[in-house]
Scaffold this motif. Structure first.
Motif: not given
Length: 343
Positions: A258-283
């Protein structure tokens, strides 16, 4: 027929008898000790030695649960009696010597964890004090998980909705030989991390917070299959989402977004299974820690801290001038730089 010494009476307060009772309790089987306490002295179960210790004190520190329960139920031993040296009750002694099964039994018989000793330490305080030098805990040591409290949301993992007033073993782990090293309890679910890097969850699954691919309610902890190929090293959770860190430094999230706290792009409404967080800043960076709040998530490396989610000030940087209230992907908290590496 009593085998008590001739000079022993129902009002016996013999210091010699007390010392011999305490000495006897350091050895022998529980059956033998019951027979000894029954026959040796009229008051063997209530006598106190020079240090103020009773038979119950010794049973608690020696881990003799059957004897301890016999003393309480058949002999009326007082579980709140304090010794003279430290002001410890039987609960203090069982906690200090790691006899958790005895501590649990004492609590069920009415013992209070809040009882303080002469230094003002409660029973729970003792579990956090320095242990004796000979007691060493390793990450690979066998562990047991106990939970208690309100269980309206099936978060205790006992297979039903009944609340627990006393610590109770989460036996699904005991039966399967799984040793847990981290536990996170939230309002609607609980997360357990095993020594082997497996993640288990239970509770209400609405929004996918359990990571099992559905929104069902799970009454006992179940392994999150989507993480089985990874060795997980840390877990964090909040009301609606869960965050998992792997040994490789990868971050996985699942639950409501709801608040984009999952860090996923594009932001889904929810994730029912584990999704990896990717970000340029973390490369090129290795994440070494994660934390979760109701509205946001925090990640950190040895060099920097990153946040994402609803920015009401908790993300650590100025509000977006364009009016965007949520930060979708991990963004570095630049105010913490350049202070050097994080500990």
């Amino acid at each position: 027929m009593s085998l008590a010494p001739p000079d022993c009476t129902p009002k016996c307060r013999s210091q010699q008898h007390a010392d011999q009772v305490i000495a006897a309790l350091t050895g022998g089987s529980e059956r033998q000790l019951k027979a000894f306490l029954t026959s040796y002295c009229h008051n063997a179960t209530t006598l106190r030695d020079a240090f103020g210790r009773t038979a119950l004190h010794l049973a608690a520190s020696q881990g003799k649960k059957a004897l301890l329960e016999w003393l309480l139920e058949s002999k009326g031993s007082d579980l709140m009696v304090k010794d003279k040296e430290s002001g410890w009750t039987a609960l203090h002694r069982s906690a200090f010597y790691g006899q958790i099964h005895c501590l649990t039994s004492l609590i069920k018989h009415g013992g209070l964890l809040s009882t303080q000793d002469k230094e003002g330490f409660s029973v729970l305080d003792l579990t956090m004090k320095d242990r004796p030098a000979h007691v060493v805990f390793r990450d690979t040591d066998p562990t047991e998980v106990y939970t208690w409290g309100n269980n309206t949301n099936f978060s205790l993992g006992h297979g039903n909705q009944e609340s627990r007033q006393h610590p109770e073993l989460v036996d699904v782990f005991a039966r399967s030989g799984v040793y847990i090293k981290q536990v996170v309890l939230c309002k609607f679910h609980s997360v357990f991390l095993s020594q082997k890097g497996q993640v288990f969850t239970c509770g209400h699954g609405q929004g996918g917070r359990l990571g099992h691919g559905d929104e069902q309610t799970y009454l006992v902890p179940r392994m999150v299959e989507g993480l089985m190929s990874h060795h997980c090293s840390q877990v964090a959770a909040a009301k609606d989402h869960t965050v998992v860190l792997t040994e490789e430094g990868y971050v996985y999230t699942f639950g409501l977004n709801t608040f984009h706290q999952l860090g996923l792009t594009p932001p889904p409404a929810s994730a029912h299974v584990p999704k990896q967080v990717f970000a340029k800043m973390l490369k090129g960076r290795v994440v070494i820690g994660v934390a979760a709040g109701r509205f946001h998530t925090v990640l950190w490396t040895r060099e920097a801290v990153y946040t994402m989610g609803l920015n009401g000030g908790q993300l650590g940087y100025l509000l977006d001038p364009n009016g965007e209230k949520c930060v979708t992907t991990p963004r570095q908290v630049s105010a913490l730089q350049p202070q050097g590496k994080l500990a």
